[in-house]
Design a protein around this motif. Structure first.
Motif, PDB file in Angstrom:
ATOM      1  N   TRP A  28       0.852  -1.187   0.000  1.00 30.31           N
ATOM      2  CA  TRP A  28       0.000   0.000   0.000  1.00 30.31           C
ATOM      3  C   TRP A  28       0.883   1.229   0.000  1.00 30.31           C
ATOM      4  O   TRP A  28       1.937   1.249   0.643  1.00 30.31           O
ATOM      5  N   CYS A  29       0.446   2.266  -0.677  1.00 33.60           N
ATOM      6  CA  CYS A  29       1.150   3.532  -0.680  1.00 33.60           C
ATOM      7  C   CYS A  29       0.973   4.178   0.697  1.00 33.60           C
ATOM      8  O   CYS A  29      -0.140   4.222   1.240  1.00 33.60           O
ATOM      9  N   ALA A  30       2.062   4.688   1.255  1.00 34.70           N
ATOM     10  CA  ALA A  30       1.987   5.295   2.592  1.00 34.70           C
ATOM     11  C   ALA A  30       1.270   6.643   2.569  1.00 34.70           C
ATOM     12  O   ALA A  30       0.844   7.145   3.601  1.00 34.70           O
ATOM     13  N   ASP A  31       1.110   7.216   1.377  1.00 30.05           N
ATOM     14  CA  ASP A  31       0.445   8.520   1.276  1.00 30.05           C
ATOM     15  C   ASP A  31      -1.026   8.431   1.692  1.00 30.05           C
ATOM     16  O   ASP A  31      -1.605   7.356   1.738  1.00 30.05           O
ATOM     17  N   ALA A  32      -1.595   9.592   1.959  1.00 23.98           N
ATOM     18  CA  ALA A  32      -3.017   9.669   2.296  1.00 23.98           C
ATOM     19  C   ALA A  32      -3.827   9.961   1.035  1.00 23.98           C
ATOM     20  O   ALA A  32      -3.355  10.648   0.127  1.00 23.98           O
ATOM     21  N   ALA A  33      -5.033   9.425   0.996  1.00 18.86           N
ATOM     22  CA  ALA A  33      -5.937   9.691  -0.125  1.00 18.86           C
ATOM     23  C   ALA A  33      -7.220  10.330   0.384  1.00 18.86           C
ATOM     24  O   ALA A  33      -7.693  10.015   1.476  1.00 18.86           O
ATOM     25  N   VAL A  34      -7.757  11.228  -0.439  1.00 18.15           N
ATOM     26  CA  VAL A  34      -9.024  11.907  -0.127  1.00 18.15           C
ATOM     27  C   VAL A  34      -9.916  11.828  -1.356  1.00 18.15           C
ATOM     28  O   VAL A  34      -9.429  11.967  -2.484  1.00 18.15           O
ATOM     29  N   CYS A  35     -11.201  11.581  -1.126  1.00 16.34           N
ATOM     30  CA  CYS A  35     -12.183  11.612  -2.216  1.00 16.34           C
ATOM     31  C   CYS A  35     -13.322  12.538  -1.812  1.00 16.34           C
ATOM     32  O   CYS A  35     -13.980  12.317  -0.797  1.00 16.34           O
ATOM     33  N   VAL A  36     -13.520  13.607  -2.581  1.00 18.44           N
ATOM     34  CA  VAL A  36     -14.607  14.556  -2.322  1.00 18.44           C
ATOM     35  C   VAL A  36     -15.712  14.304  -3.352  1.00 18.44           C
ATOM     36  O   VAL A  36     -15.459  14.349  -4.562  1.00 18.44           O
ATOM     37  N   ILE A  37     -16.906  14.019  -2.860  1.00 20.13           N
ATOM     38  CA  ILE A  37     -18.036  13.772  -3.765  1.00 20.13           C
ATOM     39  C   ILE A  37     -18.671  15.099  -4.165  1.00 20.13           C
ATOM     40  O   ILE A  37     -18.979  15.934  -3.313  1.00 20.13           O
ATOM     41  N   MET A  38     -18.839  15.281  -5.475  1.00 16.41           N
ATOM     42  CA  MET A  38     -19.649  16.394  -5.982  1.00 16.41           C
ATOM     43  C   MET A  38     -20.996  15.807  -6.369  1.00 16.41           C
ATOM     44  O   MET A  38     -21.058  14.854  -7.158  1.00 16.41           O
ATOM     45  N   ALA A  39     -22.055  16.362  -5.761  1.00 12.19           N
ATOM     46  CA  ALA A  39     -23.392  15.796  -5.941  1.00 12.19           C
ATOM     47  C   ALA A  39     -24.312  16.798  -6.629  1.00 12.19           C
ATOM     48  O   ALA A  39     -24.027  18.002  -6.678  1.00 12.19           O
ATOM     49  N   SER A  40     -25.428  16.288  -7.120  1.00 12.98           N
ATOM     50  CA  SER A  40     -26.441  17.143  -7.743  1.00 12.98           C
ATOM     51  C   SER A  40     -27.158  17.954  -6.678  1.00 12.98           C
ATOM     52  O   SER A  40     -27.419  17.446  -5.586  1.00 12.98           O
ATOM     53  N   GLY A  41     -27.514  19.190  -7.004  1.00 14.26           N
ATOM     54  CA  GLY A  41     -28.269  20.032  -6.081  1.00 14.26           C
ATOM     55  C   GLY A  41     -29.557  19.325  -5.682  1.00 14.26           C
ATOM     56  O   GLY A  41     -30.266  18.798  -6.533  1.00 14.26           O
ATOM     57  N   GLY A  42     -29.841  19.292  -4.361  1.00 13.34           N
ATOM     58  CA  GLY A  42     -31.047  18.619  -3.891  1.00 13.34           C
ATOM     59  C   GLY A  42     -30.797  17.244  -3.312  1.00 13.34           C
ATOM     60  O   GLY A  42     -31.559  16.772  -2.470  1.00 13.34           O
ATOM     61  N   TYR A  43     -29.712  16.559  -3.776  1.00 17.17           N
ATOM     62  CA  TYR A  43     -29.373  15.236  -3.255  1.00 17.17           C
ATOM     63  C   TYR A  43     -29.166  15.311  -1.740  1.00 17.17           C
ATOM     64  O   TYR A  43     -28.597  16.286  -1.291  1.00 17.17           O
ATOM     65  N   PRO A  44     -29.650  14.386  -0.903  1.00 18.50           N
ATOM     66  CA  PRO A  44     -30.236  13.089  -1.252  1.00 18.50           C
ATOM     67  C   PRO A  44     -31.730  13.127  -1.541  1.00 18.50           C
ATOM     68  O   PRO A  44     -32.345  12.078  -1.692  1.00 18.50           O
ATOM     69  N   GLY A  72     -27.509  11.247  -8.308  1.00 12.52           N
ATOM     70  CA  GLY A  72     -27.399  12.069  -7.112  1.00 12.52           C
ATOM     71  C   GLY A  72     -25.941  12.391  -6.833  1.00 12.52           C
ATOM     72  O   GLY A  72     -25.505  13.543  -6.832  1.00 12.52           O
ATOM     73  N   ARG A  73     -25.161  11.326  -6.620  1.00  9.37           N
ATOM     74  CA  ARG A  73     -23.719  11.536  -6.515  1.00  9.37           C
ATOM     75  C   ARG A  73     -23.185  11.548  -7.939  1.00  9.37           C
ATOM     76  O   ARG A  73     -23.465  10.647  -8.729  1.00  9.37           O
ATOM     77  N   VAL A  74     -22.416  12.553  -8.293  1.00  7.27           N
ATOM     78  CA  VAL A  74     -22.007  12.739  -9.684  1.00  7.27           C
ATOM     79  C   VAL A  74     -20.543  12.361  -9.904  1.00  7.27           C
ATOM     80  O   VAL A  74     -20.213  11.574 -10.776  1.00  7.27           O
ATOM     81  N   LEU A  75     -19.644  12.929  -9.084  1.00  5.11           N
ATOM     82  CA  LEU A  75     -18.207  12.713  -9.268  1.00  5.11           C
ATOM     83  C   LEU A  75     -17.546  12.448  -7.916  1.00  5.11           C
ATOM     84  O   LEU A  75     -18.012  12.937  -6.888  1.00  5.11           O
ATOM     85  N   GLY A  76     -16.434  11.716  -7.917  1.00  5.34           N
ATOM     86  CA  GLY A  76     -15.601  11.539  -6.728  1.00  5.34           C
ATOM     87  C   GLY A  76     -14.204  12.023  -7.067  1.00  5.34           C
ATOM     88  O   GLY A  76     -13.440  11.334  -7.752  1.00  5.34           O
ATOM     89  N   VAL A  77     -13.874  13.233  -6.617  1.00  5.95           N
ATOM     90  CA  VAL A  77     -12.606  13.862  -6.973  1.00  5.95           C
ATOM     91  C   VAL A  77     -11.554  13.368  -5.967  1.00  5.95           C
ATOM     92  O   VAL A  77     -11.640  13.658  -4.785  1.00  5.95           O
ATOM     93  N   THR A  78     -10.569  12.600  -6.482  1.00  8.36           N
ATOM     94  CA  THR A  78      -9.714  11.806  -5.598  1.00  8.36           C
ATOM     95  C   THR A  78      -8.243  12.162  -5.787  1.00  8.36           C
ATOM     96  O   THR A  78      -7.762  12.249  -6.925  1.00  8.36           O
ATOM     97  N   THR A  79      -7.539  12.370  -4.672  1.00 14.15           N
ATOM     98  CA  THR A  79      -6.131  12.761  -4.730  1.00 14.15           C
ATOM     99  C   THR A  79      -5.318  11.965  -3.724  1.00 14.15           C
ATOM    100  O   THR A  79      -5.843  11.425  -2.753  1.00 14.15           O
ATOM    101  N   LEU A  80      -4.010  11.954  -3.971  1.00 18.58           N
ATOM    102  CA  LEU A  80      -3.068  11.236  -3.128  1.00 18.58           C
ATOM    103  C   LEU A  80      -1.924  12.204  -2.836  1.00 18.58           C
ATOM    104  O   LEU A  80      -1.446  12.879  -3.749  1.00 18.58           O
ATOM    105  N   ALA A  81      -1.493  12.283  -1.573  1.00 18.25           N
ATOM    106  CA  ALA A  81      -0.385  13.178  -1.226  1.00 18.25           C
ATOM    107  C   ALA A  81       0.262  12.666   0.060  1.00 18.25           C
ATOM    108  O   ALA A  81      -0.352  11.901   0.803  1.00 18.25           O
TER     109      ALA A  81
END
Ligand code: AMP
Ligand code: GLY
Length: 419
Positions: free
Chosen positions: A324-340, A376-385
């Motif tokens: 496993w990569c020792a770095d941290a990962a984050v995923c931010v969900i961009m959702a449709s207005g009104g969701y859930p 409803g959930r549209v995108l998961g913007v994911t990064t590693l650092a």
């Protein structure tokens, strides 16, 4: 080898993305897929409920391994069907999937095998449920036993609210047949944590920890959602000494339990935990990859996912040791207005090509040259650092460059892991 992934969300996009990196994979197909998956895989317009069509496609195309994303496909017995046809498939069989599709079955399993969980009663009779709830301390947690898209859990602050929840779930069948039985349990205080472990019936392979953000709004406010963002590792919530307890108190006992009960459990076990002052407690068992946990976990996996999935099917997990990569990962969900709640689809998404992040598509569709929203959930913007703080900064920088009408996202994904 040709691989088929079943499903259409961000989790499936991440599975397709990771499997494509395997030197042993020659082509990836996805049924039905989405606008982002279509850039990496051939999407087939077959619904997850169309088992005959999926079998026919897998046979005709010479698929070497099918990987199942969603819980309802597993609960419907897709794995048993593929097995019977002599087709290789990753996922739990129908009897094992009951650990997710029936909360009553899961609670009874946990009590039988000494797995720490909230004290509870399980009922198929509404009056018996009322009598039990009336004697409990508030808040009281009332859960529809069956699959209810994450909506079947009510935290009742008062006895009157618990009574209403029992009526709505069991008598008015607000969640349909999922409410034929209920679990009524004590409210646990603590921090939630997502655990993933591949299980082959004999041993398990624990993945790094992750944390989801289930509520729609910053500060864990607003309605429950499928998940608004994740980060990994979640070692502030689950430090090594608590992870060791998860191994001995949850996973070792889980393996002993499936053996004792004669369940051929081969697949992913994803227990949702509440980390309380008395230690980890299992809130629920999921028998599949989490969404959006998969997006951060696979981003951190250096090894070949195909090898791990095959080792699970062939009961060789004890012999594999992924890195496993020792770095941290984050995923931010961009959702449709009104969701859930209710939302509109068909909004054009801009800025995807320029994003300095891996953008997993959850609910998108291709319309000619454009990518538009379709869920409803549209995108998961994911990064590693190298640090969680840097991964967060990178993720939100990427989010700020992506736009669609009505887009909503939380601004505090991972913040608790940094503080
Ligand atoms: P579940 O589908 O059982 O994981 O429940 C959905 C959500 O409800 C969980 O992620 C928790 O936030 C909350 N929840 C479920 N059970 C409890 C409990 N016993 N105590 C406190 N919160 C709970
Ligand atoms: N992220 C929660 C789930 O997949 O159930």
């Amino acid at each position: 080898m040709k691989v088929l992934v079943i499903g259409s969300g961000g989790r499936e996009h991440a599975l397709v993305w990771k499997l494509r990196q395997s030197p042993r994979v020659s082509a990836v197909f996805c049924a039905p897929g989405n606008g982002g998956i279509a850039e990496l895989a051939t999407c087939m317009p077959i619904k997850i409920t169309e088992h005959d069509a999926l079998v026919q496609f897998a046979k005709g195309e010479g698929i070497g391994l099918t990987v199942v994303g969603p819980d309802d496909a597993l609960a419907a017995g897709i794995v048993d069907r593929f097995d019977a046809e002599g087709l290789r498939i990753f996922g739990v069989n129908q009897s094992s999937a009951r650990l997710e599709s029936s909360k009553v079955f899961a609670k009874e399993f946990m009590f039988r095998h000494g797995i720490p969980t909230a004290a509870s009663g399980q009922f198929s009779d509404a009056n018996a449920a009322r009598v039990f709830a009336a004697k409990m301390k508030t808040p009281i947690v009332v859960k529809a036993s069956g699959l209810a898209l994450g909506k079947g859990v009510i935290i009742a602050e008062t006895h009157a609210e618990a009574e209403t929840a029992i009526r709505e779930i069991m008598e008015e069948r607000k969640f349909g047949e999922a409410g034929a039985e209920v679990v009524i349990e004590e409210f646990l205080e603590g921090e939630e944590c997502s655990i993933h472990a591949l299980v082959d019936g004999e041993s398990y392979l624990l993945f790094p920890s992750a944390q989801d953000h289930k509520r729609a709004l910053d500060g864990d406010k607003g309605l429950n959602t499928g998940g608004m963002g994740t980060f990994s590792p979640a070692d502030k919530v689950l430090p090594p000494e608590l992870e060791a307890r998860v191994r001995t108190e949850v996973l070792d006992r889980f393996i002993a339990g499936v053996k004792a009960d004669g369940l051929d459990f081969r697949g992913m076990l994803f227990p949702g935990l509440m980390v309380t002052s008395d230690g980890p407690r299992v809130l629920e068992f999921n028998c599949r990859f989490g969404d959006p946990e998969t997006q951060v976990l696979l981003t951190r996996l250096d090894s070949d996912l195909l090898e791990l999935l095959e080792a699970t099917i062939d009961k060789r997990l004890a012999t594999v040791a992924p890195t496993w990569c020792a770095d941290a990962a984050v995923c931010v969900i961009m959702a449709s207005g009104g969701y859930p709640g209710a939302y509109a689809g068909g909004k054009e998404i801009t800025g995807l090509a320029e994003a300095q992040a891996t953008v997993f598509h959850a609910g998108t569709r291709r319309e000619g040259e454009r990518i538009v929203t379709a869920g409803g959930r549209v995108l998961g913007v994911t990064t590693l650092a190298p640090t969680l703080a840097e991964a967060r900064a990178k993720a939100y920088a990427a989010v700020s460059g992506i736009a669609f009408e009505g887009a909503q996202f939380r601004t505090d994904i991972g913040a608790k892991g940094v503080a």
